[in-house]
Each structure stands twice: as structure tokens, then as C-alpha cells.
Design an enzyme around this catalytic site. Structure first.
Site: not given
Ligand code: NAD
Ligand code: DAU
Length: 339
Positions: A11, A83, A126, A157, A252, A275
Site C-alpha cells: 500500500f 513488513a 506510531d 516494529k 472507528n 473485540d
């Protein structure tokens, strides 16, 4: 200038390649990508024959293949996007995240040390900072916020970021790191919130919102992220970390409702599902450093960016229909139907 871009068939990497080919037509771009489920060669149809673009199918963990490519091409800079990037997949199967995101980064940096480069740029996230509480809206992630990753993805990460800084300190490798918030825009694989909801809504399928949908993300249009990386490559300081954010926190549920509205679909499609394990509540990025030092700030308003994105998915049905017609079906069954 020769740029080696890893993970360029995904992406953000593909959007970065398109942006750079336009912005710096004199540069030569080499895209190294393993073409996992998330990589798509058809994305490059319009540039495959460009004289300043080369695609190489390889795994960043394959030391021989990576060294061979460096020997052959002698890139000046490396922009490392490759990744495993999806949190939900990392919860199901962490191993490949450790392999690609940590070992792959080390292999690439070893090649950079061996063959010499002027900059290795690590595209980070982040999510390495963990999450923020909903009841303290003034709290934001700064570059000094301690790393406190929640998922196997974000932990991998964060590990890679630590390695990048260690290679800088130990071997004086010229590195920079950017930590960006949630991207949206064209060519995003439909496992991520926005494209998944657009495509499901278009098909009249249910829209699976995790938990109550109150989790907050800071959304940035992908081209803004690409512009920031370009700036860091050229004007950023070695050894520095730069936060990149969209200045656009949204729940969301509000995103999903907006997508319904823009597509003229009923909110009754929304289904609340179990969830995500360890689900991060809120991300919010303080990007004062890159704004003050490099003069970058996000310009695209969310209302415009989401319209562009929806139009892109409407105009490029073949791109995503090919994806959802394949292995994606099994993924969807496993993640959603049996949830
Ligand atoms: P993506 O999943 O869409 O693309 C990843 C690309 O990497 C794919 O083309 C895939 O084929 C390739 N790849 C995976 N494993 C590989 C390997 N072993 N060797 C070579 N290529 C491999 O991911 P994305 O959303 O474009 O994210 C790109 C980078 O940006 C990642 O490092 C991610 O952590 C980071 N990031 C993403 C976001 C976001 O919102 N998507 C935000 C901040 C940072
Ligand atoms: O913050 C940057 C990160 O953003 C990147 O590092 C990751 O690579 C990228 O995947 C993204 O991570 P998120 O987990 O925030 O993105 P995702 O699109 O998976 O989910 C966004 C929010 O939407 C999250 O709170 C989970 C929720 N969600 C997601 C999906 C796919 C749902 O409610 N339903 C869904 O079906």
C-alpha cells in the site's frame, strides 16, 4: 540518485514509488518485494516499462539475494517499507512478523554497511508507543514517548526501530526513522478498516466493528506520509526519529458511519463483533518536530481524502476484486465468520 524501496508492491510503498517517480523523474527506483499476499504486481502496470523503474522479487530476509542486488545496483538510499503489517494477523501467527520485520531489517542494514549507502530510512509506526487513554485527550505520542508496544506486530516494529538506532550508534550507519499514524488511500489491501468497510458496504455485506467502535486512530492520507518521507530523506538528520501524524483523530464507529453515508448504504449493515485481543484504545501523534525542523504538515482534509479513496475503490474494482476472489476468502472466513 538510486533508491532501493523495499515492500514497494504494498500500500504505502507503491504510493511512495508513484509519488517519487513524479516528483524526482531523474531518480532511479528499484523495488524489492517478496510479493506476499499483501504485495500486488498489477499495481505497477503503468510504470513497469519506465526506464527509471525496476522490480525485483525477493525476500528481505534472503541475505544472498539482498547482497546480490546491492552489488549489482549500488543504491544510494534505502527506504524500508517491507513488513508484515496487519495487527490481526500478528495475533494469529506472530512468527513471520518477527522474521520479516526484525531479521529482514537487520539483513538490509548489514547490506547497507557492506556496500555503503548515504541513508537507510526505516518506515515505522506510531504503534511502537503503545496506546493512550480515551479520557486524557491532551496526551499525544512524542518522539520521547517510551516504546510500549501492545501487539506482536508493533513489538516487532519496535524491535526493528531499536536495531536501527543500534546500527547507527555502533556502526555509524546513516539512518532515519519515521513513525506515522494510520494511513488511508488508494491501493490499501482490504484487510484494513477503511478499504474493508468500503468494499463490504459496496457489496451490501455486514460491516464488522470490533468492540464498541470507540477506539480512536489518527488518520492520514497516504500521499502526505510519502511527502514527509521524501523530506526526511533529503533534509532529515542522521540518527533522528520523526513522528508523522494526520492531526485527525476519529473513532472507528464514526468512520464506518461516514462510509455508509457517502456510499448511500444503511447503518443497519454495521455489526458489532468480538473485540481484537489487546486492542489499542487511542493513537494520537505530536508531529511538532517534523513541522518545526522540516516544515512538513498534513494538508489533505479527511473529508476530501475519504472521498478520493472511495472514488478510487469505485473506479478500480478489478484491482480489489482480484484480491477478494482469491486466498482472501479463507482469511475472511477465519477472521470474521467464525469470530
Ligand atoms: P502492506 O502490508 O500493504 O505492504 C507490505 C509490503 O511488503 C507488501 O508488498 C509485501 O509483499 C512486502 N513484504 C512483506 N514481507 C516481505 C519480505 N519478507 N520481503 C520483501 N517484501 C516483503 O503494508 P503497508 O500498509 O504499505 O505498510 C508499509 C510499511 O509502513 C510497514 O513497514 C508498516 O509497518 C508501516 N506503516 C504502515 C502504516 C499504515 O497505516 N498502513 C502506518 C505507519 C507505518
Ligand atoms: O497506526 C499505524 C498502524 O495502523 C500501522 O502500523 C499498521 O500497519 C496498520 O495496519 C494500522 O493498524 P490498526 O490496527 O490501527 O489498523 P486497522 O485498519 O487494522 O484497524 C483500525 C481500527 O479499526 C482498529 O481499532 C481496529 C478496528 N477494526 C479493524 C478492522 C479490520 C474494526 O473495528 N473492524 C475491522 O474489520
Amino acid at each position: 540518485m538510486k533508491l532501493l524501496i523495499t515492500g514497494g508492491a504494498g500500500f504505502i510503498g507503491s504510493n511512495f514509488i508513484f509519488y517519487m517517480l513524479k516528483k524526482h523523474p531523474e531518480y532511479y527506483m528499484i523495488c524489492l518485494d517478496k510479493l506476499t499476499y499483501a504485495g500486488n504486481l498489477s499495481t505497477f502496470a503503468s510504470v513497469m516499462d519506465s526506464p527509471n523503474f525496476r522490480f525485483v522479487k525477493a525476500d528481505v530476509c534472503d541475505r544472498m539475494a539482498v547482497y546480490r542486488l546491492f552489488e549489482e545496483e549500488q543504491p544510494d538510499m534505502v527506504v524500508h517499507f517491507a513488513a508484515e503489517s496487519h495487527v490481526d494477523r500478528s495475533i494469529e501467527a506472530p512468527d513471520i512478523f518477527l522474521q520479516t520485520n526484525i531479521i529482514g531489517t537487520a539483513v538490509l542494514m548489514d547490506a547497507c554497511r557492506k556496500y555503503g549507502i548515504t541513508r537507510f530510512h526505516q518506515v515505522s509506526t506510531d504503534e511502537v508507543y503503545g496506546d493512550l487513554p480515551l479520557d486524557r485527550p491532551n496526551l499525544l505520542f512524542t518522539e520521547e514517548t517510551p516504546l510500549h508496544a501492545s501487539s506482536p506486530y508493533s513489538a516487532s516494529k519496535a524491535s526493528a526501530d531499536l536495531l536501527v538506532l543500534a546500527y547507527h550508534r555502533t556502526y555509524a550507519l546513516p539512518v532515519t526513522i519515521s513513525r506515522c499514524s494510520n494511513n488511508y488511500g488508494p491501493y490499501q489491501f482490504p484487510e484494513k478498516l477503511i478499504p474493508l468497510m468500503i468494499i463490504n458496504a459496496l457489496k451490501g455485506k455486514s460491516l464488522p466493528v470490533y468492540g464498541k467502535g470507540f477506539n480512536i486512530r489518527d488518520w492520514i492520507y497516504v500521499e502526505e506520509h510519502c511527502k514527509a518521507i521524501d523530506l526526511i530523506l533529503h533534509e532529515g538528520k542522521n540518527g533522528e526519529v520523526y513522528n508523522i501524524g494526520g492531526d485527525n483523530e476519529m473513532r472507528n464507529i464514526d468512520i464506518v458511519k461516514l462510509i455508509c453515508k457517502l456510499l448511500g448504504k444503511p447503518e443497519s449493515l454495521i455489526t458489532y463483533v468480538a473485540d481484537r485481543k489487546g486492542h489499542d484504545m487511542r493513537y494520537a501523534v505530536d508531529f511538532t518536530k517534523i513541522r518545526n525542523e522540516l516544515g512538513w504538515k498534513p494538508e489533505m482534509k479527511f473529508e476530501d481524502g475519504i472521498q478520493n479513496t472511495i472514488h478510487w475503490y469505485l473506479d478500480n474494482k478489478t484491482w480489489w476484486e482480484e484480491i477478494i476472489g482469491g486466498e482472501y476468502q479463507n482469511y475472511y472466513e477465519k477472521m470474521y465468520v467464525c469470530r
